[in-house]
Design a protein around this motif. Structure first.
Motif, mmCIF file in Angstrom:
data_model
loop_
_atom_site.group_PDB
_atom_site.id
_atom_site.type_symbol
_atom_site.label_atom_id
_atom_site.label_comp_id
_atom_site.label_asym_id
_atom_site.label_seq_id
_atom_site.Cartn_x
_atom_site.Cartn_y
_atom_site.Cartn_z
ATOM 1 N N GLU A 97 -4.603 7.186 -6.005
ATOM 2 C CA GLU A 97 -3.931 5.880 -5.949
ATOM 3 C C GLU A 97 -4.510 5.021 -4.837
ATOM 4 O OE1 GLU A 97 0.522 7.093 -7.613
ATOM 5 O OE2 GLU A 97 0.031 7.374 -5.497
ATOM 6 N N PHE A 98 -4.852 5.656 -3.702
ATOM 7 C CA PHE A 98 -5.443 4.898 -2.602
ATOM 8 C C PHE A 98 -6.813 4.360 -2.997
ATOM 9 C CE2 PHE A 98 -8.278 4.735 1.091
ATOM 10 C CZ PHE A 98 -7.615 3.779 1.845
ATOM 11 N N VAL A 99 -7.629 5.200 -3.617
ATOM 12 C CA VAL A 99 -8.954 4.775 -4.064
ATOM 13 C C VAL A 99 -8.834 3.582 -5.016
ATOM 14 C CG1 VAL A 99 -10.968 5.423 -5.449
ATOM 15 C CG2 VAL A 99 -10.058 7.016 -3.752
ATOM 16 N N GLN A 100 -7.904 3.655 -5.935
ATOM 17 C CA GLN A 100 -7.717 2.570 -6.901
ATOM 18 C C GLN A 100 -7.244 1.294 -6.213
ATOM 19 O OE1 GLN A 100 -5.000 4.520 -9.607
ATOM 20 N NE2 GLN A 100 -6.651 5.297 -10.901
ATOM 21 N N ALA A 101 -6.363 1.430 -5.206
ATOM 22 C CA ALA A 101 -5.874 0.260 -4.470
ATOM 23 C C ALA A 101 -7.009 -0.422 -3.720
ATOM 24 C CB ALA A 101 -4.773 0.677 -3.496
ATOM 25 N N VAL A 102 -7.902 0.381 -3.138
ATOM 26 C CA VAL A 102 -9.042 -0.170 -2.409
ATOM 27 C C VAL A 102 -10.017 -0.845 -3.374
ATOM 28 C CG1 VAL A 102 -11.113 0.435 -1.090
ATOM 29 C CG2 VAL A 102 -8.900 1.410 -0.461
ATOM 30 N N GLU A 103 -10.347 -0.171 -4.440
ATOM 31 C CA GLU A 103 -11.313 -0.713 -5.392
ATOM 32 C C GLU A 103 -10.822 -2.003 -6.043
ATOM 33 O OE1 GLU A 103 -12.089 2.519 -8.069
ATOM 34 O OE2 GLU A 103 -13.693 3.335 -6.788
ATOM 35 N N GLN A 104 -9.509 -2.103 -6.219
ATOM 36 C CA GLN A 104 -8.941 -3.299 -6.854
ATOM 37 C C GLN A 104 -8.456 -4.345 -5.849
ATOM 38 O OE1 GLN A 104 -5.960 -1.863 -9.614
ATOM 39 N NE2 GLN A 104 -7.372 -0.354 -10.476
ATOM 40 N N GLY A 105 -8.667 -4.048 -4.556
ATOM 41 C CA GLY A 105 -8.304 -5.009 -3.508
ATOM 42 C C GLY A 105 -6.827 -5.315 -3.437
ATOM 43 N N GLU A 106 -5.992 -4.304 -3.624
ATOM 44 C CA GLU A 106 -4.541 -4.509 -3.672
ATOM 45 C C GLU A 106 -3.928 -4.519 -2.264
ATOM 46 O OE1 GLU A 106 -2.957 -1.538 -6.245
ATOM 47 O OE2 GLU A 106 -4.001 -2.299 -8.018
ATOM 48 N N ILE A 107 -4.097 -5.621 -1.570
ATOM 49 C CA ILE A 107 -3.566 -5.750 -0.210
ATOM 50 C C ILE A 107 -2.044 -5.627 -0.205
ATOM 51 C CG2 ILE A 107 -3.228 -7.369 1.708
ATOM 52 C CD1 ILE A 107 -6.026 -8.383 1.265
ATOM 53 N N LYS A 108 -1.381 -6.225 -1.193
ATOM 54 C CA LYS A 108 0.082 -6.206 -1.249
ATOM 55 C C LYS A 108 0.623 -4.778 -1.342
ATOM 56 C CE LYS A 108 0.782 -10.807 -3.230
ATOM 57 N NZ LYS A 108 1.337 -11.581 -4.371
ATOM 58 N N THR A 109 -0.111 -3.914 -2.016
ATOM 59 C CA THR A 109 0.315 -2.514 -2.129
ATOM 60 C C THR A 109 0.125 -1.786 -0.806
ATOM 61 O OG1 THR A 109 -0.230 -2.423 -4.483
ATOM 62 C CG2 THR A 109 -0.102 -0.325 -3.322
ATOM 63 N N LEU A 110 -1.006 -2.014 -0.157
ATOM 64 C CA LEU A 110 -1.316 -1.312 1.091
ATOM 65 C C LEU A 110 -0.394 -1.703 2.240
ATOM 66 C CD1 LEU A 110 -5.224 -1.421 0.957
ATOM 67 C CD2 LEU A 110 -3.750 0.545 0.502
#
Length: 204
Positions: A97-110
């Motif tokens: 999930e972290f890898v996907q958040a980084v690859e998709q640039g999901e700042i709001k999730t992080l």
């Protein structure tokens, strides 16, 4: 350097586990996503570790897979991210999930993770993208088991609530925030690990 432990689980106090190896007990802090997959007390387990030496402490961090440890080691290289924050990040979401958040640039999730503000989230995305490329597809090949059966810890509701709150505080949440998160989820039939898992999931 202590890189791997094989021993018997003596105690599980999220996010730490006490493992006996040849008569010695090792206290190991683990991301909750790894902690969920541990076998019951009295069972043998193998974990991959990262050893941190500070002036005031010697700390062991443990992982079920080498790939998770590799990701942890890359995380602590990011400016402003230490072992405690890296542990909180990998507790709030799985490695995949972290890898996907980084690859998709999901700042709001992080930024929903404890201790991660906008600037840290932006640094994570910028710096980890290149580092994840170096790790190759190893992380995505992890065989995650999100529904692994957990050791039932039913008992006194107050004790379970306190244990869950303590675990969240150890992961970086403020006491008042942790208490509020758990109070929304506590119920008679829940065990502490499920409670922690639900709270971390709800935070995202």
């Amino acid at each position: 350097m202590i890189g791997r432990l094989r021993g018997i689980i003596l105690e599980k106090q999220p996010p730490e586990v006490l493992i006996e190896v040849n008569g010695m007990g090792y206290e190991v802090a683990m991301p909750m996503t790894c902690f969920y997959e541990l076998p019951d007390n009295g069972q043998e387990t193998i974990i991959f570790t990262h050893f941190v030496v500070r002036e005031d402490a010697q700390l062991l961090y443990g992982f079920n897979h080498k790939q998770e440890r590799a990701l942890f080691r890359e995380l602590i290289k990011v400016n402003g991210v230490g072992p405690k924050l890296a542990l909180a990040i990998l507790s709030g979401m799985s490695a995949i999930e972290f890898v996907q958040a980084v690859e998709q640039g999901e700042i709001k999730t992080l930024v929903k993770l404890p201790g991660v503000g906008n600037k840290t989230a932006e640094r994570l995305i910028v710096e980890m993208k290149d580092r994840l490329k170096r790790l190759g597809g190893d992380i995505l090949s992890l065989n995650q088991h999100p529904n692994t059966p957990m050791m039932p810890l039913y008992g006194d509701t107050n004790a379970i609530e306190s244990e869950a709150i303590s675990a969240l505080i150890a992961l970086g949440y403020k006491p008042q925030e942790a208490s509020k998160m758990i109070s929304k989820l506590i119920r008679p039939d829940v065990d502490s690990e499920t409670l922690i898992k639900e709270a971390l999931k709800a935070a995202l």
